[in-house]
Design an enzyme around this catalytic site. Structure first.
Site, PDB file in Angstrom:
ATOM      1  N   LEU A  10       0.816  -1.220   0.000  1.00 27.24           N
ATOM      2  CA  LEU A  10       0.000   0.000   0.000  1.00 27.24           C
ATOM      3  C   LEU A  10       0.847   1.266   0.000  1.00 27.24           C
ATOM      4  CD1 LEU A  10      -2.864  -0.975   2.485  1.00 27.24           C
ATOM      5  CD2 LEU A  10      -2.719  -1.265   0.007  1.00 27.24           C
ATOM      6  N   GLY A  11       2.167   1.120  -0.080  1.00 29.43           N
ATOM      7  CA  GLY A  11       3.049   2.287  -0.073  1.00 29.43           C
ATOM      8  C   GLY A  11       3.141   2.941  -1.434  1.00 29.43           C
ATOM      9  N   ASP A  34       0.081  -5.893   3.268  1.00 28.58           N
ATOM     10  CA  ASP A  34       0.617  -4.739   4.006  1.00 28.58           C
ATOM     11  C   ASP A  34       0.187  -4.879   5.463  1.00 28.58           C
ATOM     12  OD1 ASP A  34       1.644  -1.741   2.778  1.00 28.58           O
ATOM     13  OD2 ASP A  34       1.046  -1.806   4.879  1.00 28.58           O
ATOM     14  N   ASP A  50       2.342  -8.631   8.481  1.00 30.55           N
ATOM     15  CA  ASP A  50       3.439  -7.942   9.156  1.00 30.55           C
ATOM     16  C   ASP A  50       4.690  -8.744   8.827  1.00 30.55           C
ATOM     17  OD1 ASP A  50       5.377  -7.013  10.843  1.00 30.55           O
ATOM     18  OD2 ASP A  50       4.115  -7.014  12.640  1.00 30.55           O
ATOM     19  N   TYR A 139      18.567   4.262   8.176  1.00 28.26           N
ATOM     20  CA  TYR A 139      18.008   3.763   6.907  1.00 28.26           C
ATOM     21  C   TYR A 139      19.117   3.160   6.047  1.00 28.26           C
ATOM     22  CZ  TYR A 139      15.524   3.988   2.381  1.00 28.26           C
ATOM     23  OH  TYR A 139      14.939   3.698   1.167  1.00 28.26           O
TER      24      TYR A 139
HETATM   25  P1  NAD Z   1       6.363   3.483   1.641  1.00 26.85           P
HETATM   26  O1  NAD Z   1       6.796   4.028   2.959  1.00 26.85           O
HETATM   27  O2  NAD Z   1       5.522   4.336   0.776  1.00 26.85           O
HETATM   28  O3  NAD Z   1       5.612   2.096   1.835  1.00 26.85           O
HETATM   29  C1  NAD Z   1       6.092   1.109   2.697  1.00 26.85           C
HETATM   30  C2  NAD Z   1       4.939   0.237   3.093  1.00 26.85           C
HETATM   31  O4  NAD Z   1       5.432  -0.739   4.018  1.00 26.85           O
HETATM   32  C3  NAD Z   1       3.804   0.987   3.800  1.00 26.85           C
HETATM   33  O5  NAD Z   1       2.574   0.768   3.124  1.00 26.85           O
HETATM   34  C4  NAD Z   1       3.780   0.399   5.211  1.00 26.85           C
HETATM   35  O6  NAD Z   1       2.472   0.279   5.741  1.00 26.85           O
HETATM   36  C5  NAD Z   1       4.419  -0.963   4.983  1.00 26.85           C
HETATM   37  N1  NAD Z   1       5.018  -1.525   6.195  1.00 26.85           N
HETATM   38  C6  NAD Z   1       5.690  -0.909   7.189  1.00 26.85           C
HETATM   39  N2  NAD Z   1       6.045  -1.788   8.137  1.00 26.85           N
HETATM   40  C7  NAD Z   1       5.599  -3.004   7.733  1.00 26.85           C
HETATM   41  C8  NAD Z   1       5.645  -4.304   8.273  1.00 26.85           C
HETATM   42  N3  NAD Z   1       6.205  -4.551   9.471  1.00 26.85           N
HETATM   43  N4  NAD Z   1       5.104  -5.330   7.574  1.00 26.85           N
HETATM   44  C9  NAD Z   1       4.505  -5.102   6.375  1.00 26.85           C
HETATM   45  N5  NAD Z   1       4.388  -3.875   5.824  1.00 26.85           N
HETATM   46  C10 NAD Z   1       4.944  -2.840   6.499  1.00 26.85           C
HETATM   47  O7  NAD Z   1       7.697   3.021   0.866  1.00 26.85           O
HETATM   48  P2  NAD Z   1       7.962   2.976  -0.706  1.00 26.85           P
HETATM   49  O8  NAD Z   1       8.378   4.339  -1.106  1.00 26.85           O
HETATM   50  O9  NAD Z   1       6.834   2.329  -1.391  1.00 26.85           O
HETATM   51  O10 NAD Z   1       9.272   2.087  -0.729  1.00 26.85           O
HETATM   52  C11 NAD Z   1       9.246   0.702  -0.953  1.00 26.85           C
HETATM   53  C12 NAD Z   1      10.672   0.191  -0.886  1.00 26.85           C
HETATM   54  O11 NAD Z   1      11.478   0.895  -1.855  1.00 26.85           O
HETATM   55  C13 NAD Z   1      11.375   0.402   0.456  1.00 26.85           C
HETATM   56  O12 NAD Z   1      12.247  -0.671   0.709  1.00 26.85           O
HETATM   57  C14 NAD Z   1      12.182   1.666   0.240  1.00 26.85           C
HETATM   58  O13 NAD Z   1      13.308   1.721   1.087  1.00 26.85           O
HETATM   59  C15 NAD Z   1      12.589   1.490  -1.202  1.00 26.85           C
HETATM   60  N6  NAD Z   1      12.927   2.759  -1.839  1.00 26.85           N
HETATM   61  C16 NAD Z   1      11.984   3.722  -2.006  1.00 26.85           C
HETATM   62  C17 NAD Z   1      12.334   4.925  -2.592  1.00 26.85           C
HETATM   63  C18 NAD Z   1      11.337   6.029  -2.793  1.00 26.85           C
HETATM   64  O14 NAD Z   1      11.728   7.159  -3.148  1.00 26.85           O
HETATM   65  N7  NAD Z   1      10.041   5.777  -2.613  1.00 26.85           N
HETATM   66  C19 NAD Z   1      13.665   5.139  -3.003  1.00 26.85           C
HETATM   67  C20 NAD Z   1      14.605   4.149  -2.787  1.00 26.85           C
HETATM   68  C21 NAD Z   1      14.215   2.936  -2.225  1.00 26.85           C
HETATM   69  N1  SER Z   2      13.386   8.193  -1.267  1.00 24.26           N
HETATM   70  C1  SER Z   2      14.022   7.451  -0.233  1.00 24.26           C
HETATM   71  C2  SER Z   2      14.165   8.264   1.001  1.00 24.26           C
HETATM   72  O1  SER Z   2      14.315   9.471   0.860  1.00 24.26           O
HETATM   73  C3  SER Z   2      15.383   7.024  -0.703  1.00 24.26           C
HETATM   74  O2  SER Z   2      15.573   5.709  -0.424  1.00 24.26           O
HETATM   75  O3  SER Z   2      14.145   7.728   2.065  1.00 24.26           O
END
Ligand code: NAD
Ligand code: SER
Length: 316
Positions: A10-11, A34, A50, A139
């Site tokens: 859901l992220g 999620d 979880d 992080y």
């Molecule tokens: P987000 O924060 O939007 O979504 C993360 C989701 O994980 C949320 O829906 C949350 O409810 C869920 N979550 C948290 N704890 C949990 C648990 N214990 N069990 C199950 N679900 C849980 O993150 P995102 O932006 O969609 O990122 C996804 C992945 O990509 C992450 O590993 C993040 O580090 C990586 N990433 C994201 C970005 C970015 O800019 N969005 C950049 C680099 C890497």
């Molecule tokens: N967009 C992410 C953050 O800022 C990079 O992993 O945390």
């Protein structure tokens, strides 16, 4: 055919990866999971999971006969500053449990890393694929650990793990989850709503970024790549563009001429950004699995504004 599981579905990324996978493989083949409750109107299976609960994870993998896991559940960089223990438990503990379950049930795993896996002693310009990784944020510590765990499970147990060091992701479907690069999404909402934005990073902070359609393509492409081609299987540098808040504001001004930006610096997120690369070298991804992004700063900005104007249009 064995099914696909997406954790953290859901992220920001999962909200667009799940529909893309369902379009390719069929809605019933992709299980979205999620910690949070399911959204309304979603086609296809949705489960509570979880990722730090091994029993719930194993039960779900068995019940749905999962063969591939896109493990997106994590706490992002700014949230991890406030909740370091929870960040370690979810980002590292959750990844370890997913890999261990993947070993037992013979699943492939996609695990996203980040530009946050680099630190202040990493070369900051054109950061090489293989270089110093001593991040100073929790992080970043969890992201390097995730890369190493994925390498270990691939080498020691033959688990088919693959991953990307994603830059800041820009998108209009779901809001970002509390990262250092979130400004590059928020700015578009504020530009349309108020024609001004107060940015929490300095105007000259240069970071790598990518528009969501490219991120989704990259994730799908690396999972489809022939394994023999992947020398850097778990942690490919990928990028599509890099810019500063000043440059992004100037690009937005081409469409909204009276848009204004000012700066209210958040020292915590500024310190994180200052420890990350200003640009990364993604030539290994280009050579090993044909990575080519489609969007640059200009085309991304135009599309974000078009899509958000429709989304934010007041209902009549
Ligand atoms: P987000 O924060 O939007 O979504 C993360 C989701 O994980 C949320 O829906 C949350 O409810 C869920 N979550 C948290 N704890 C949990 C648990 N214990 N069990 C199950 N679900 C849980 O993150 P995102 O932006 O969609 O990122 C996804 C992945 O990509 C992450 O590993 C993040 O580090 C990586 N990433 C994201 C970005 C970015 O800019 N969005 C950049 C680099 C890497
Ligand atoms: N967009 C992410 C953050 O800022 C990079 O992993 O945390």
């Amino acid at each position: 055919m064995r099914k696909i599981l997406v954790t953290g579905a859901l992220g920001q990324i999962g909200s667009e990866l799940v529909p893309a996978l369902r379009e390719r493989h069929g809605a019933e083949q992709v299980v979205a999971s999620d910690l949070r409750g399911a959204p309304g109107g979603v086609e296809g299976p949705v489960e509570h999971l979880d990722c730090t609960d091994p029993q719930e994870l194993h039960e779900l993998l068995q019940r749905h006969d999962i063969g591939v896991i896109y493990h997106l559940a994590a706490l992002l960089s700014a949230v991890a500053v406030e909740k370091p223990q929870e960040a370690w438990n979810v980002n590292t503990g959750g990844t370890f449990l997913v890999l261990e379950a993947a070993r037992l049930y013979g699943c492939a795993v996609f695990q996203p890393s980040s530009i946050g896996a680099f630190g202040p002693t990493t070369p900051r310009e054109n950061t090489p694929q293989d270089t110093i990784q001593r991040p100073t944020s929790m992080y970043g510590v969890t992201k390097v650990t995730g890369e190493l765990l994925c390498d270990y499970y691939a080498l020691r147990f033959g688990v088919d793990t693959r991953g990307l060091r994603l830059p800041g992701i820009i998108s209009h479907v779901a809001p970002p989850g509390g990262g250092t690069t979130d400004y590059a999404v928020d700015i578009f909402y504020q530009a349309i709503r108020h024609r001004r934005y107060s940015c929490f990073l300095r105007g000259d902070t240069r970071l790598d970024m990518m528009y969501m359609p490219d991120a989704i393509n990259a994730i799908i492409q690396i999972m489809a790549a022939p394994p023999a081609n992947l020398k850097h299987r778990n942690a490919f540098n990928v990028t599509a563009m890099n810019f500063t808040p000043e440059e992004l504001a100037a690009e937005i001004r081409k469409h909204i001429p009276d848009f204004e930006i000012d700066y209210e610096i958040d020292p915590v997120r500024q310190a994180i950004a200052d420890s990350w690369p200003r640009s990364v070298d993604d030539s290994a991804a280009r050579a090993e699995w044909g990575w080519i992004p489609s969007y640059d700063l200009g085309t991304m900005t135009r599309d974000m504004l078009d899509k958000l104007r429709l989304k934010l249009k007041p209902a009549n």
